[in-house]
Design an enzyme around this catalytic site. Structure first.
Site, PDB file in Angstrom:
ATOM      1  CB  ILE A  67     -19.024 -16.273  -0.758  1.00 61.34           C
ATOM      2  CG1 ILE A  67     -19.148 -14.827  -0.282  1.00 61.34           C
ATOM      3  CG2 ILE A  67     -17.612 -16.599  -1.224  1.00 61.34           C
ATOM      4  CD1 ILE A  67     -18.368 -14.527   1.008  1.00 61.34           C
ATOM      5  N   GLY A  74     -11.139  -8.454  -7.195  1.00 60.15           N
ATOM      6  CA  GLY A  74     -10.029  -9.191  -7.795  1.00 60.15           C
ATOM      7  C   GLY A  74     -10.188  -9.307  -9.305  1.00 60.15           C
ATOM      8  CE1 TYR A 132     -12.474  -6.894   6.978  1.00 59.75           C
ATOM      9  CE2 TYR A 132     -11.051  -6.167   8.768  1.00 59.75           C
ATOM     10  CZ  TYR A 132     -11.265  -6.946   7.641  1.00 59.75           C
ATOM     11  OH  TYR A 132     -10.269  -7.776   7.186  1.00 59.75           O
ATOM     12  CG  ASN A 150      -2.598  -3.678   9.095  1.00 60.28           C
ATOM     13  OD1 ASN A 150      -2.809  -4.071  10.236  1.00 60.28           O
ATOM     14  ND2 ASN A 150      -3.331  -2.762   8.521  1.00 60.28           N
ATOM     15  CG  ASP A 161     -12.648 -13.392  -6.663  1.00 60.46           C
ATOM     16  OD1 ASP A 161     -13.382 -12.415  -6.877  1.00 60.46           O
ATOM     17  OD2 ASP A 161     -11.597 -13.335  -5.999  1.00 60.46           O
ATOM     18  CG  ASN A 162     -17.879 -11.087  -6.123  1.00 64.56           C
ATOM     19  OD1 ASN A 162     -16.705 -10.748  -6.041  1.00 64.56           O
ATOM     20  ND2 ASN A 162     -18.838 -10.515  -5.415  1.00 64.56           N
ATOM     21  CB  ALA A 209     -14.480 -14.304  -0.827  1.00 61.72           C
TER      22      ALA A 209
HETATM   23  N1  NAD Z   1      -4.967  -7.337   3.213  1.00 64.34           N
HETATM   24  C1  NAD Z   1      -4.881  -7.290   4.530  1.00 64.34           C
HETATM   25  O1  NAD Z   1      -4.051  -6.557   5.073  1.00 64.34           O
HETATM   26  C2  NAD Z   1      -5.768  -8.151   5.389  1.00 64.34           C
HETATM   27  C3  NAD Z   1      -5.623  -8.078   6.791  1.00 64.34           C
HETATM   28  C4  NAD Z   1      -6.441  -8.855   7.585  1.00 64.34           C
HETATM   29  C5  NAD Z   1      -7.365  -9.718   7.001  1.00 64.34           C
HETATM   30  N2  NAD Z   1      -7.501  -9.756   5.646  1.00 64.34           N
HETATM   31  C6  NAD Z   1      -8.492 -10.657   5.070  1.00 64.34           C
HETATM   32  O2  NAD Z   1      -7.873 -11.421   4.048  1.00 64.34           O
HETATM   33  C7  NAD Z   1      -8.833 -11.746   3.036  1.00 64.34           C
HETATM   34  C8  NAD Z   1      -8.304 -11.373   1.655  1.00 64.34           C
HETATM   35  O3  NAD Z   1      -8.053  -9.976   1.639  1.00 64.34           O
HETATM   36  P1  NAD Z   1      -7.338  -9.254   0.432  1.00 64.34           P
HETATM   37  O4  NAD Z   1      -6.491  -8.194   1.029  1.00 64.34           O
HETATM   38  O5  NAD Z   1      -6.762 -10.233  -0.499  1.00 64.34           O
HETATM   39  O6  NAD Z   1      -8.597  -8.511  -0.228  1.00 64.34           O
HETATM   40  P2  NAD Z   1      -8.998  -8.351  -1.785  1.00 64.34           P
HETATM   41  O7  NAD Z   1     -10.135  -7.397  -1.793  1.00 64.34           O
HETATM   42  O8  NAD Z   1      -7.804  -8.063  -2.599  1.00 64.34           O
HETATM   43  O9  NAD Z   1      -9.505  -9.812  -2.139  1.00 64.34           O
HETATM   44  C9  NAD Z   1     -10.794 -10.271  -1.806  1.00 64.34           C
HETATM   45  C10 NAD Z   1     -11.313 -11.073  -2.981  1.00 64.34           C
HETATM   46  O10 NAD Z   1     -12.633 -11.546  -2.644  1.00 64.34           O
HETATM   47  C11 NAD Z   1     -13.484 -11.299  -3.746  1.00 64.34           C
HETATM   48  N3  NAD Z   1     -14.837 -11.105  -3.219  1.00 64.34           N
HETATM   49  C12 NAD Z   1     -15.295 -10.061  -2.505  1.00 64.34           C
HETATM   50  N4  NAD Z   1     -16.591 -10.233  -2.201  1.00 64.34           N
HETATM   51  C13 NAD Z   1     -16.947 -11.430  -2.736  1.00 64.34           C
HETATM   52  C14 NAD Z   1     -18.167 -12.160  -2.766  1.00 64.34           C
HETATM   53  N5  NAD Z   1     -19.290 -11.676  -2.191  1.00 64.34           N
HETATM   54  N6  NAD Z   1     -18.189 -13.367  -3.386  1.00 64.34           N
HETATM   55  C15 NAD Z   1     -17.063 -13.838  -3.993  1.00 64.34           C
HETATM   56  N7  NAD Z   1     -15.892 -13.186  -4.015  1.00 64.34           N
HETATM   57  C16 NAD Z   1     -15.835 -11.990  -3.385  1.00 64.34           C
HETATM   58  C17 NAD Z   1     -12.936 -10.061  -4.441  1.00 64.34           C
HETATM   59  O11 NAD Z   1     -13.294  -9.971  -5.819  1.00 64.34           O
HETATM   60  C18 NAD Z   1     -11.431 -10.250  -4.265  1.00 64.34           C
HETATM   61  O12 NAD Z   1     -10.863 -10.961  -5.338  1.00 64.34           O
HETATM   62  C19 NAD Z   1     -10.116 -11.026   3.435  1.00 64.34           C
HETATM   63  O13 NAD Z   1     -10.933 -11.931   4.128  1.00 64.34           O
HETATM   64  C20 NAD Z   1      -9.635  -9.934   4.365  1.00 64.34           C
HETATM   65  O14 NAD Z   1     -10.635  -9.531   5.270  1.00 64.34           O
HETATM   66  C21 NAD Z   1      -6.716  -8.990   4.824  1.00 64.34           C
END
Ligand code: NAD
Length: 309
Positions: A55, A37, A142, A171, A32-33, A75
């Site tokens: 990533i 998070g 997105y 969601n 994770d970057n 991520a």
């Molecule tokens: N939360 C939702 O409702 C939802 C719905 C559909 C899909 N998703 C997908 O689920 C996944 C997780 O979502 P989330 O809600 O936990 O989001 P979040 O933003 O809480 O978590 C994403 C994590 O990825 C890390 N990150 C972001 N860019 C990065 C990079 N370039 N390199 C390394 N780490 C990186 C962030 O620091 C974070 O810890 C994502 O792929 C998101 O698109 C989420």
């Protein structure tokens, strides 16, 4: 038991998933970057190896894949709204980043990848309920980035004989979401701060809301199922909820049934109606949500009350 690389493991879904993976006996290395998070979100910092890297950093991801049996790739860059404002950044992280994760897994000999995709944003404005047979026509960068990610997942599975499963999340609602910018967090923060709840549009837009624990059980099932080549599943509740209804539930569980709700202009990129069936995930992964939206909201509210403001 598998040795798993979890990208985005310090985010909302990752920090909920990591302890569940551990409880199933899997060993978890997180990459994770920390752009969104935090390691503090993890239930037990010492239980995980955490690699702070992007990533898109090819050598870091190849090194993190070393000795792993599987990659769970969470991520990603934010939301629909952010992707409309920052399409290049969204493309770079979600498309280029996903390609790099898949390519690193291939080079490191990791055969199994689970990819976090999305339901509504990927499908676009189709008449719900949608399923895996619906034609994707994303209306936001997105959604397009997740569709492109699925394209690479399918291509890597077929071209290199990998096992890749794309899970289209609904969601998601649940604890460890204080940093999120979606409707649930925004509504609860508004109630806590005494500000009116702001709905973009007239509130008739619909979504499919799923409790994070139910989602994570689906991710674990997707990881543990020995499915060949490329597979895609909707992980959803199958229930259509309007944004207005969501706001009213937020007010009820927040103990302020009369809390003011105001309306603002609808935002570009947001789909009008969305919910999905999860029949395929139930058949092949044994997936089934167990927490109602009311309970999901109440549990999330209770968690938010415990957080320092
Ligand atoms: N939360 C939702 O409702 C939802 C719905 C559909 C899909 N998703 C997908 O689920 C996944 C997780 O979502 P989330 O809600 O936990 O989001 P979040 O933003 O809480 O978590 C994403 C994590 O990825 C890390 N990150 C972001 N860019 C990065 C990079 N370039 N390199 C390394 N780490 C990186 C962030 O620091 C974070 O810890 C994502 O792929 C998101 O698109 C989420």
């Amino acid at each position: 038991m598998a040795r798993v690389l979890l990208t985005g493991g310090c985010g909302f879904i990752g920090a909920n998933l990591a302890p569940m993976l551990r409880a199933r006996g899997h060993e978890v290395r997180i990459l994770d970057n920390l752009s969104r998070g935090r390691v503090e979100f993890l239930d037990d910092r010492a239980a995980y190896e955490v690699v702070q890297a992007d990533i898109r950093d090819e050598s870091a991801v190849i090194a993190a894949c070393d000795g792993r049996d599987a990659v769970v790739h969470l991520a990603a860059y934010g939301s629909v709204v952010e992707s409309v404002a920052e399409p290049s950044e969204n493309f770079s992280i979600n498309v280029e980043g996903t390609f790099k994760v898949l390519n690193a897994a291939r080079q490191a000999g990791v055969q199994r990848v689970v990819f976090a995709s999305t339901g509504g944003a990927l499908i676009g404005n189709a008449t719900p309920p949608v399923n895996e047979g619906a034609l994707p026509r994303p209306i936001s960068p997105y959604g397009a980035s997740k569709l492109a990610g699925e394209g690479y997942c399918c291509a890597f599975a077929e071209a290199y004989g990998m096992s890749v499963t794309a899970l289209r999340f609904a969601n998601v609602i649940g604890p460890i979401s204080w940093h999120k910018k979606g409707a649930v967090t925004a509504f609860f923060k508004a109630i806590m701060n005494g500000d009116p709840i702001r709905i973009y549009g007239d509130g008739s837009a619909t979504r499919d809301f799923l409790y994070v624990e139910d989602l994570c059980r689906g991710i674990v099932a997707g990881l543990e199922a020995a499915l060949p080549r490329f597979n895609v599943f909707h992980l959803a509740s199958g229930r259509e909820t309007s944004v207005r209804e969501l706001a009213e539930i937020a007010c009820r569980v927040g103990g302020r049934p009369e809390h003011p709700i105001v309306h603002d202009l609808k935002r570009p990129g947001e789909v009008e109606r969305n919910f999905a069936t999860y029949d395929l995930a139930r058949e092949q992964l044994g997936f089934g949500p167990s927490v109602s939206i009311e309970d999901a909201m109440a549990r999330t509210w209770a968690w938010m009350q415990e957080q320092p403001r």
